[in-house]
Every structure is written in structure tokens, then in C-alpha cells.
Design an enzyme around this catalytic site. Sequence first.
Site, mmCIF file in Angstrom:
data_model
loop_
_atom_site.group_PDB
_atom_site.id
_atom_site.type_symbol
_atom_site.label_atom_id
_atom_site.label_comp_id
_atom_site.label_asym_id
_atom_site.label_seq_id
_atom_site.Cartn_x
_atom_site.Cartn_y
_atom_site.Cartn_z
ATOM 1 N N HIS A 70 10.700 -50.016 26.068
ATOM 2 C CA HIS A 70 10.817 -50.042 27.533
ATOM 3 C C HIS A 70 10.770 -51.514 27.955
ATOM 4 O O HIS A 70 9.759 -52.171 27.786
ATOM 5 C CB HIS A 70 9.668 -49.250 28.167
ATOM 6 C CG HIS A 70 9.650 -49.310 29.669
ATOM 7 N ND1 HIS A 70 9.778 -48.197 30.470
ATOM 8 C CD2 HIS A 70 9.532 -50.363 30.517
ATOM 9 C CE1 HIS A 70 9.738 -48.570 31.740
ATOM 10 N NE2 HIS A 70 9.575 -49.878 31.797
ATOM 11 N N GLU B 62 20.266 -36.659 30.192
ATOM 12 C CA GLU B 62 20.843 -37.817 29.514
ATOM 13 C C GLU B 62 20.449 -37.803 28.055
ATOM 14 O O GLU B 62 19.648 -36.977 27.624
ATOM 15 C CB GLU B 62 20.437 -39.130 30.214
ATOM 16 C CG GLU B 62 18.952 -39.425 30.204
ATOM 17 C CD GLU B 62 18.569 -40.637 31.067
ATOM 18 O OE1 GLU B 62 19.328 -41.040 31.981
ATOM 19 O OE2 GLU B 62 17.479 -41.177 30.821
ATOM 20 N N GLY C 260 5.848 -40.397 35.067
ATOM 21 C CA GLY C 260 5.961 -39.802 33.734
ATOM 22 C C GLY C 260 5.996 -38.281 33.752
ATOM 23 O O GLY C 260 5.939 -37.642 32.711
ATOM 24 N N ARG D 79 9.329 -51.232 44.669
ATOM 25 C CA ARG D 79 7.998 -51.631 45.167
ATOM 26 C C ARG D 79 7.406 -52.637 44.185
ATOM 27 O O ARG D 79 7.996 -52.891 43.136
ATOM 28 C CB ARG D 79 7.108 -50.401 45.223
ATOM 29 C CG ARG D 79 7.111 -49.718 43.857
ATOM 30 C CD ARG D 79 6.155 -48.573 43.726
ATOM 31 N NE ARG D 79 6.420 -47.809 42.524
ATOM 32 C CZ ARG D 79 5.980 -48.095 41.320
ATOM 33 N NH1 ARG D 79 5.252 -49.174 41.107
ATOM 34 N NH2 ARG D 79 6.274 -47.337 40.279
ATOM 35 N N ARG E 239 -4.546 -52.289 30.998
ATOM 36 C CA ARG E 239 -5.011 -51.481 32.137
ATOM 37 C C ARG E 239 -6.335 -50.840 31.758
ATOM 38 O O ARG E 239 -6.393 -50.006 30.856
ATOM 39 C CB ARG E 239 -4.017 -50.365 32.455
ATOM 40 C CG ARG E 239 -2.662 -50.854 32.905
ATOM 41 C CD ARG E 239 -1.856 -49.668 33.431
ATOM 42 N NE ARG E 239 -0.481 -50.062 33.726
ATOM 43 C CZ ARG E 239 0.368 -49.334 34.432
ATOM 44 N NH1 ARG E 239 -0.018 -48.164 34.907
ATOM 45 N NH2 ARG E 239 1.595 -49.745 34.652
ATOM 46 N N GLU F 215 14.249 -50.762 35.463
ATOM 47 C CA GLU F 215 13.684 -50.354 34.173
ATOM 48 C C GLU F 215 14.807 -49.966 33.216
ATOM 49 O O GLU F 215 15.730 -49.233 33.593
ATOM 50 C CB GLU F 215 12.737 -49.161 34.364
ATOM 51 C CG GLU F 215 11.513 -49.518 35.191
ATOM 52 C CD GLU F 215 10.410 -48.464 35.118
ATOM 53 O OE1 GLU F 215 9.239 -48.835 35.288
ATOM 54 O OE2 GLU F 215 10.720 -47.269 34.909
ATOM 55 N N ASN G 85 12.303 -49.188 40.406
ATOM 56 C CA ASN G 85 11.113 -49.021 41.244
ATOM 57 C C ASN G 85 11.244 -49.971 42.424
ATOM 58 O O ASN G 85 11.366 -51.180 42.235
ATOM 59 C CB ASN G 85 9.842 -49.305 40.453
ATOM 60 C CG ASN G 85 9.538 -48.180 39.484
ATOM 61 O OD1 ASN G 85 9.691 -47.006 39.806
ATOM 62 N ND2 ASN G 85 9.137 -48.512 38.283
ATOM 63 N N VAL H 236 2.316 -52.207 39.068
ATOM 64 C CA VAL H 236 0.993 -52.490 38.505
ATOM 65 C C VAL H 236 1.052 -53.742 37.620
ATOM 66 O O VAL H 236 0.167 -54.593 37.658
ATOM 67 C CB VAL H 236 0.506 -51.275 37.661
ATOM 68 C CG1 VAL H 236 -0.803 -51.594 36.960
ATOM 69 C CG2 VAL H 236 0.378 -50.032 38.520
HETATM 70 P P1 ADP Z 1 8.989 -42.156 35.573
HETATM 71 O O1 ADP Z 1 9.744 -42.450 36.823
HETATM 72 O O2 ADP Z 1 8.300 -40.839 35.610
HETATM 73 O O3 ADP Z 1 8.113 -43.290 35.125
HETATM 74 P P2 ADP Z 1 11.125 -42.980 33.745
HETATM 75 O O4 ADP Z 1 12.518 -42.518 33.963
HETATM 76 O O5 ADP Z 1 10.808 -44.384 34.148
HETATM 77 O O6 ADP Z 1 10.107 -41.956 34.448
HETATM 78 O O7 ADP Z 1 10.722 -42.797 32.230
HETATM 79 C C1 ADP Z 1 9.391 -43.014 31.797
HETATM 80 C C2 ADP Z 1 9.352 -43.145 30.292
HETATM 81 O O8 ADP Z 1 9.901 -41.964 29.675
HETATM 82 C C3 ADP Z 1 10.174 -44.294 29.745
HETATM 83 O O9 ADP Z 1 9.484 -45.521 29.778
HETATM 84 C C4 ADP Z 1 10.384 -43.800 28.319
HETATM 85 O O10 ADP Z 1 9.211 -43.961 27.566
HETATM 86 C C5 ADP Z 1 10.613 -42.300 28.496
HETATM 87 N N1 ADP Z 1 12.064 -41.981 28.674
HETATM 88 C C6 ADP Z 1 12.720 -41.852 29.841
HETATM 89 N N2 ADP Z 1 14.051 -41.609 29.634
HETATM 90 C C7 ADP Z 1 14.243 -41.578 28.298
HETATM 91 C C8 ADP Z 1 15.400 -41.397 27.441
HETATM 92 N N3 ADP Z 1 16.616 -41.178 27.938
HETATM 93 N N4 ADP Z 1 15.201 -41.445 26.100
HETATM 94 C C9 ADP Z 1 13.956 -41.671 25.578
HETATM 95 N N5 ADP Z 1 12.856 -41.856 26.324
HETATM 96 C C10 ADP Z 1 12.968 -41.816 27.672
#
Ligand code: ADP
Length: 456
Positions: A212, A204, A169, A295, A341, A279, A293, A298
Site C-alpha cells: 500500500h 476488481e 477497511g 481529508r 499508532r 491511495e 481520501n 492519521v
Molecule cells: P478503505 O476505504 O476501507 O480503507 P481501501 O480501498 O483503501 O478501503 O482498501 C483498504 C486495504 O484493503 C488496502 O490497503 C489493501 O490492503 C486492501 N485492498 C483493497 N483493494 C485491494 C485489491 N484490489 N487487491 C488486494 N488488496 C486490496
Amino acid sequence: MTAAPQTVLVANRGEIALRIIRACRYLGLRVVCAHSEADRDAPYLKAADETICIGPAAAAKSYLNIPALLAAARTLGADMIHPGYGFLSESAEFAEAVAAAGLTFIGPSADVMRMMGDKVSAKRAMVAHGVPCVPGPDATLPEDPAVIAAIAEDIGYPVIMKAAGGGGGRGMRVVTNPSELIEAAMLTRQEAGRFFGQSDIYMEKYLARPRHVEIQILADSHGNAIWLGDRDCSMQRRHQKVVEEAPAPGIDRGLIAEIGARCAASCREIGYVGAGTFEFLYEDGQFFFIEMNTRVQVEHPVTEMVTGLDIVAMQIDVARGAALAVTQDQVRTTGHAIECRINAEDPSSFVSSAGTITGLRLPGGPGVRVDTHAVAGMTVSPFYDSMIAKVITFGQTRDEALARARSALAEMQVEGVLTNIPLHRQIMAEPEFCAGGVSIHHMESWLKTREGDNAA
Ligand code: ADP
């Protein structure tokens, strides 16, 4: 023919170390566990056949120390290494070093990890395999401000900048108007370099109110890949998951099946071996890939609860060269599962609460599973992640899983450290979450109203 590997070294700690130890026991494998000085007396280590100290408390000197882990494997006669999640689990360098030492890394090859671990090259690969992605170029951002501005215009504001090598995050920044764009690019680049050791960033579309939703996959080295249903992880704080569930409520099952089949097909095409998660963000009936991911995650237990499969055991099996024992047709999901969690932290301020657990009462009964390394008398170390348990409940319906979560959380008691159990009790009674299908912003906006209630 060489004999199949028989000893697994766990290169991780806490609840996932115990989870891996259990899977090894189930498979009849010998299992040894590496630990830091801070974890020397951790009770979960007693479940392993042998343990070894690999360095001081600081993760950089122990759980992230590749030479120390390889030496541990040699000393304890391990021929496989399970990285768990976090730490070195997504390090292609580690996977490569393990293979070079003649050992088996429980996960995909270093090359596949490199491709899927970098968010930009993962996106490129997914576009090439017909998996829908969030609008925006599948390329890193150049330095030229004029070009950056043109890309943002093209995508349309708001946009989100992300570190290509990001995770947890961090390294993400939302930009709502052109005047903030160039500074945001600079700051995100700096953060990316600082946190992830490489300054590549990309941009993006920032989706306004997505959910999610992710797909669990498993693939073997014989060209088979299956998907094990979906999970909804929209309940997040600071882009970090707090509650997860399977399946994602209210989404057309036909659409999920289509996406799941495409994820499995991409695994076969890129030669992916192991457990993994695709994801997605889901908005207005459409799926958009965000990252993979490579791996175990959690939240894997919610999928185990609705499929009846042991993802960690299957992950180890495919790493040993076995073919998947289950075909796609044999994957059946029933009912609903929810995971909370449980973190050692102040439920209002979210500040971690290290210390000794002086009393612990864990919930049980039908449909209740607790994955934890915690016992009374155990010290919660300030050095590592504050998660001390996962409370997972199953029901024939979502309402039943929720009702079981409420009674499990009511029964659970932790003394000596603060936990977010009171927060989870509130979430399980919160009307919009209970109705199902909230967006990724729901939890934070609900937290704000809760603060308002407290102030009133
Ligand atoms: P990390 O690898 O740090 O977990 P992610 O790419 O999986 O990052 O994104 C984590 C969270 O960030 C997502 O679950 C979502 O809540 C938010 N997020 C990521 N990309 C976008 C997007 N393009 N638009 C809106 N929210 C996003």
C-alpha cells in the site's frame, strides 16, 4: 472585500483535535472546539480558546450531528470548520451544509467530495485522467448473476468485492472461485447498505501481494496543486494501518515522481482544493489506484517529518483562499520517518482497553515526535477509536528512524490501560519489516507465526 475568516471550529476530538488547535495557533487564528458529554473533561480542550458541548457520548448524537455542529459554530462565532479525519470529514452532506450556512469547510467542495468519495466514480475520474487503476470495471455491479459471473471471469480470479461508499477497511470481500461469487455479492451488498447507507458495490482484481503506497497532495483555489512525496502503509491488520512510513522503501523514485505528478495534475483538472491522499496498491513495479481520501490522514506526520512542511496549517491556509506558499520545485524530502499508532488495546487479542491512564511517560529526544492528547489522569472512553498516541521518529536513513523508534518505544510507558506498545516493539525488531518493502499481508502472517511461538 470581506475579511478573511478568523475563527476555526474543530469538529473532531482527541489527538487530531489537538493537532488542528496547534495549527490554528501557529497561524494566529482563534480556535474553538466542539465536544461530546463524554469528552467534557478531556485535557486537550484546554488548548482551545472556547469549547462547547454538542451532545451525548454516542457519535451519532454529537460528532456526527450536523445541526449541533452548525449551531456550535454560530454560538462561538466560528467562520470555518475543520472536520479532522473520520466522523464527518468525508461527508459531502456536511460540506454542503457548512457552505449553505455561509461558513468555510476546510476541505474540497461537496461536489468534488462526492465524486472522489465514491470509490467507483473516483476510479472513473482517475481512468479519465490517465492514472492507472486496479483492473476491473469502473462501474457498479448490476444485479444479474450471469453478468456478475461474466465480469469476474473477465477480470480473472481471485477478485475483491467492495462497497462503493466503503471505508475503514469494512465492506470488502475476496472471492477465490466462481461458486462463492453470487453469495459474496449479496453479502457485500447487504454490508454496504448497513454500514455506509448505500448498497452499491463493485469488483476488481484481488492483487496477490501488493504494497500500500500513497501520495499526499495539497491544492489551492488558484489552480495550483503539489504532491508531497509518498508513504508506505503496508503494515495492516484487517485492512487497517498499524505502522506507516515515508518514503516507501525500495521503489524507483522516478516512477513515484511520475505518479505524484499525475495525482497533482488530476487535482488541478477536477478543481480539488485542500489536502488529500491518492491511495495505490503497488505490485511488480506497477501502481494501481484504489481510492482517494479527501481529508487529512492519521499518517500525515511522516510526510511532515521528511518535508518539513505543516500539512494541517497549509490545508487551513488554502481553505482561507491563500495560494500555496510552496511550489513543486521547493518540495524537498530528506531522510526517513516512521509512525507507530499506539492504541489502548490488548496487544495480543486487540480488544480495546478503556479506563483511566494512571501513569504516562512519553519519549523524546532527537528525531522523536509524539502526537497525543493523552495525559496521566485522562480517561480513555469506550465510545471512540482506541488510538491514544502516534509515535513518529525521523532519521537520516531508514535504519536510523527504526533505531529511534526502538528507543522511543522502550522509553514510553502507559499505566492504567493496556496498549499495543509491546506489539510495536516487536514489529520494530521484526527482520522482514526491518528489511523494508513487505506486502499488505505481511503483518497478519507474522502475527500467526507469533501466535505459534506463544503456543510452543
Ligand atoms: P478503505 O476505504 O476501507 O480503507 P481501501 O480501498 O483503501 O478501503 O482498501 C483498504 C486495504 O484493503 C488496502 O490497503 C489493501 O490492503 C486492501 N485492498 C483493497 N483493494 C485491494 C485489491 N484490489 N487487491 C488486494 N488488496 C486490496
